[in-house]
Design a protein around this motif. Structure first.
Motif, mmCIF file in Angstrom:
data_model
loop_
_atom_site.group_PDB
_atom_site.id
_atom_site.type_symbol
_atom_site.label_atom_id
_atom_site.label_comp_id
_atom_site.label_asym_id
_atom_site.label_seq_id
_atom_site.Cartn_x
_atom_site.Cartn_y
_atom_site.Cartn_z
ATOM 1 N N TRP A 83 1.067 -1.331 -0.268
ATOM 2 C CA TRP A 83 -0.044 0.314 0.001
ATOM 3 C C TRP A 83 0.805 1.799 0.145
ATOM 4 O O TRP A 83 0.439 2.409 -1.012
ATOM 5 N N VAL A 84 2.056 0.897 0.411
ATOM 6 C CA VAL A 84 2.525 2.658 0.705
ATOM 7 C C VAL A 84 4.171 2.136 -0.225
ATOM 8 O O VAL A 84 5.068 1.271 0.042
ATOM 9 N N LYS A 85 4.760 3.329 -1.271
ATOM 10 C CA LYS A 85 5.660 2.887 -1.467
ATOM 11 C C LYS A 85 6.667 3.504 -0.910
ATOM 12 O O LYS A 85 6.746 4.488 -0.367
ATOM 13 N N PHE A 86 8.305 3.501 -0.806
ATOM 14 C CA PHE A 86 8.834 3.596 0.505
ATOM 15 C C PHE A 86 10.049 4.079 -1.519
ATOM 16 O O PHE A 86 10.561 3.885 -1.933
ATOM 17 N N PHE A 87 11.070 5.639 -0.947
ATOM 18 C CA PHE A 87 11.844 5.982 -1.725
ATOM 19 C C PHE A 87 12.789 6.990 -1.448
ATOM 20 O O PHE A 87 12.304 7.160 -0.515
ATOM 21 N N LEU A 88 13.853 6.292 -1.885
ATOM 22 C CA LEU A 88 14.810 7.899 -1.752
ATOM 23 C C LEU A 88 14.698 9.084 -2.739
ATOM 24 O O LEU A 88 14.554 8.877 -3.835
ATOM 25 N N ASP A 89 14.734 10.465 -1.934
ATOM 26 C CA ASP A 89 14.801 11.804 -2.121
ATOM 27 C C ASP A 89 15.971 12.128 -2.621
ATOM 28 O O ASP A 89 16.644 11.710 -3.035
ATOM 29 N N GLU A 90 15.800 13.213 -3.831
ATOM 30 C CA GLU A 90 17.253 14.223 -3.761
ATOM 31 C C GLU A 90 17.845 14.710 -2.518
ATOM 32 O O GLU A 90 18.998 14.430 -2.729
ATOM 33 N N ASP A 91 17.326 14.733 -2.068
ATOM 34 C CA ASP A 91 18.134 14.954 -0.225
ATOM 35 C C ASP A 91 18.682 13.568 0.450
ATOM 36 O O ASP A 91 18.803 14.077 1.283
ATOM 37 N N ALA A 92 18.512 13.023 0.194
ATOM 38 C CA ALA A 92 18.901 11.058 0.566
ATOM 39 C C ALA A 92 17.838 10.791 1.661
ATOM 40 O O ALA A 92 17.865 10.565 2.523
ATOM 41 N N ASP A 93 16.411 11.577 1.659
ATOM 42 C CA ASP A 93 15.472 10.962 3.060
ATOM 43 C C ASP A 93 14.368 10.535 1.890
ATOM 44 O O ASP A 93 14.288 10.194 1.646
ATOM 45 N N ILE A 94 13.821 9.690 3.007
ATOM 46 C CA ILE A 94 13.061 8.064 3.115
ATOM 47 C C ILE A 94 11.470 9.157 2.658
ATOM 48 O O ILE A 94 11.180 9.551 3.672
ATOM 49 N N ILE A 95 11.034 8.662 1.879
ATOM 50 C CA ILE A 95 9.981 8.697 1.258
ATOM 51 C C ILE A 95 8.605 8.218 1.315
ATOM 52 O O ILE A 95 8.715 7.181 0.905
ATOM 53 N N ALA A 96 7.696 8.166 2.457
ATOM 54 C CA ALA A 96 6.694 7.473 2.326
ATOM 55 C C ALA A 96 5.436 7.748 1.701
ATOM 56 O O ALA A 96 5.360 9.088 1.535
ATOM 57 N N SER A 97 4.605 7.179 0.425
ATOM 58 C CA SER A 97 4.194 8.375 -0.652
ATOM 59 C C SER A 97 3.231 6.596 -1.134
ATOM 60 O O SER A 97 3.269 5.819 -0.861
ATOM 61 N N VAL A 98 1.737 7.141 -0.723
ATOM 62 C CA VAL A 98 0.351 6.465 -1.470
ATOM 63 C C VAL A 98 -0.206 8.011 -2.353
ATOM 64 O O VAL A 98 -0.632 8.972 -1.860
ATOM 65 N N ASP A 99 -0.707 6.929 -4.031
ATOM 66 C CA ASP A 99 -1.944 8.170 -4.355
ATOM 67 C C ASP A 99 -3.027 6.784 -4.806
ATOM 68 O O ASP A 99 -3.105 5.954 -4.418
ATOM 69 N N ALA A 100 -4.049 7.934 -4.150
ATOM 70 C CA ALA A 100 -5.527 6.963 -4.314
ATOM 71 C C ALA A 100 -6.564 8.448 -5.249
ATOM 72 O O ALA A 100 -6.518 9.346 -5.121
ATOM 73 N N TYR A 101 -7.312 7.137 -5.484
ATOM 74 C CA TYR A 101 -8.631 7.961 -5.980
ATOM 75 C C TYR A 101 -9.825 8.010 -5.234
ATOM 76 O O TYR A 101 -9.835 7.011 -4.090
#
Length: 135
Positions: A83-101
């Motif tokens: 349900w949640v995707k994790f990724f590293l942004d350009e500042d090397a921060d971990i981001i948790a993200s969900v997109d939903a309708y």
């Protein structure tokens, strides 16, 4: 045109949930977890009024100088949680993200359920990030 942000805030008001109205299209809801003291989830509503809503949390961990370990930890959590995707942004921060309708009739409840899902999964994933960061 439906104003999904207003509907979400109204739902939180009725249910006694605290939030911060950040700007015209963003609301911040903060919870605490077992592993993280503060888990702020930013809820981004579409500027054109479409029912697409994005939920993001970025105050999880910073892997500056250890980007490889951060990417590996994100991949590990992305295999575990769908349900949640994790990724590293350009500042090397971990981001948790969900997109939903979001459905018009149940906007408030759906948004709150997704906020809680982001909070719970982020809190559960944090020990993996901490181990990768401090190993």
């Amino acid at each position: 045109m439906a104003n999904y942000k207003s509907m979400f805030m109204r739902y939180m008001d009725v249910n006694g949930i605290k939030y911060v109205d950040r700007d015209e299209f963003v609301v911040k809801v903060t919870y605490s977890g077992d592993n993280l003291k503060s888990i702020p989830v930013f809820v981004f509503f579409d500027k054109d009024g479409d029912p697409m809503v994005q939920f993001k949390c970025w105050e999880i961990a910073n892997f500056k100088g250890k980007e490889g370990q951060g990417i590996f930890a994100c991949n590990e959590m992305n295999k575990e949680y769908r349900w949640v995707k994790f990724f590293l942004d350009e500042d090397a921060d971990i981001i948790a993200s969900v997109d939903a309708y979001i459905d018009y009739a149940s906007c408030g409840e759906e948004c709150m359920n997704l906020v809680r899902r982001v909070v719970n999964i982020t809190d559960e994933a944090y020990p993996t990030f901490a181990r990768a960061l401090w190993a």
